[in-house]
Scaffold this motif. Sequence first.
Motif, short mmCIF file in Angstrom:
data_model
loop_
_atom_site.label_atom_id
_atom_site.label_comp_id
_atom_site.label_asym_id
_atom_site.label_seq_id
_atom_site.Cartn_x
_atom_site.Cartn_y
_atom_site.Cartn_z
N ALA A 98 -55.99 11.78 6.26
CA ALA A 98 -55.77 12.91 7.17
C ALA A 98 -56.50 12.74 8.50
N GLN A 99 -57.49 11.86 8.55
CA GLN A 99 -58.22 11.66 9.80
C GLN A 99 -57.45 10.80 10.79
N TYR A 100 -56.28 10.30 10.38
CA TYR A 100 -55.47 9.46 11.26
C TYR A 100 -54.09 10.09 11.47
N ASP A 101 -53.64 10.08 12.70
CA ASP A 101 -52.32 10.60 13.05
C ASP A 101 -51.40 9.40 13.29
N ALA A 102 -50.45 9.22 12.40
CA ALA A 102 -49.56 8.05 12.48
C ALA A 102 -48.86 7.96 13.84
N LYS A 103 -48.52 9.09 14.44
CA LYS A 103 -47.76 9.08 15.70
C LYS A 103 -48.61 8.59 16.88
N LYS A 104 -49.93 8.68 16.75
CA LYS A 104 -50.81 8.32 17.86
C LYS A 104 -51.38 6.91 17.78
N VAL B 291 -44.24 -4.90 14.18
CA VAL B 291 -43.08 -4.17 14.69
C VAL B 291 -43.33 -2.68 14.45
N ASP B 292 -43.11 -1.89 15.48
CA ASP B 292 -43.41 -0.46 15.42
C ASP B 292 -42.29 0.28 14.69
N THR B 293 -42.50 0.51 13.39
CA THR B 293 -41.56 1.29 12.58
C THR B 293 -42.32 2.42 11.91
#
Length: 486
Positions: A195-201, A209-211
Amino acid sequence: MNKKIILSLSSIAIILLLASYIQSSKKSTDDLQKKPDILFFIADDMTSVDCEPYGSPDVKTPNLAKLAQQGLCFDNMNNATAMCGPTRQSLYTGVFPVKNGSYPNHAKVYDGVISVFTHFKKMGYRVALIGKRHTAPLSSFPFEYLGGRDSDNGEGQDINLADAEAWINKDKTKPYLLVVATNQPHGPWTRGNPAQYDAKKLKIAPYMVDTKETRKELVKYYAEITYADSLVGNCMKIVDNQPKKDNTIFMFASEHGTSLPFGKWTCYNMGLKAAFIARWPKAIKPSTRTSILSQYIDVLPTLYEAAGGDPLTLRANKEGSMTLDGKSFYATLLGKNTEIRKYVYGVHTTRGINNGSENYPVRSVQDHDYKLIWNLNYNEPFYCSASKLGNKLYEGWLDETKNNKKENAHASLYRNRPELELYNIKNDKYELNNLANDPKLKGIQENLVAELKSWMNQQGDLGIPTEMKALTRFKGDTLHWKKAKD
């Protein structure tokens, strides 16, 4: 009169014996204080760039950042192979994988090969390991085992550092060498707080590869790195509470790259490069970095010299016939930044790894500017758990890049490779631009090929024939050693 003389002589003898005892005790105490205590923390499957001291904009590693502020970061520390068992056994023996016998994963070293634990016991050290072992046979690695696991499913307690602290405190008459070998951030990524990480950021490194799947996996992986970082912090506190804290060498190694593509199971930078930090208040200047070329095999002779030994006298087996491949970088710890080698080398075998190719040997050599990778069986596809047919993340990479020729070529490279790859690693650390067969670099390429073949010959490495013999190295006597995950 004679009795008085005899009594006087006896008194003198007692005084001399007492003085000798006091002097001997003082020398013993002085020797104890001179020899540094050593705590070596080794992570598991952590790519070098995925922490604050090595430039990650995302991964939270406050304790590694603090360790770097207090010590010395190595910017060119390299592993000899990107697999857990061979990594540890080359680190502990100071000998490259093929030469020591442990070159496929879950393998053992040759009979009679000895390790840092053997050498330091002879120097009067107490030696122990807590956490992941992944070594065999037992006779070559005679550490006191303080418990832990050889792999981690995320359930219960993985490693109890209170046991490590109790072991340190139970005997202060000898210096200690303690290896803390955590299972993090080896998959499955089940520790830490995602939860301490935001996948979108997240900022996605250019070799990936950005998927959506990439971001999802990175969140779990980063959370486990942060968890491992908390263990580093706990170990730092344990050391800082000791009377010899200023004369304690604390070393951190990230092991090798993560199991995402282009990391573990390869000879690419993201597989072989290591985050490596050393703190020794007595000798190391804080907040410093070094660019010298070094490898894990160099750690043993370095620590041996730091403890007062002569690394040139070390031998890698009981018979004394095998020399170490490692070279001491002790002078660099003292701030001299002295180069110890011109090249670093890598070796990988797919035989014995989960979902691995039947025969896909990879070898590499690099200097400060260029790396050459030789794929000896390049006509076949490279398979491992991350590149196997049907792997959701990797197949997603291929699909995402199908309309971008350059990006698709790089993604496809992970599974299907040319015989030779040449990278200017000084300007291309993610190895995105293969310069093999560039006419301007013909001389550089030929020199690196010759150097790699010379090293293989020195190691007794025949390439494909050596690969085919890899499965004969799989027997060991460490309990459950072969049950550890890839």
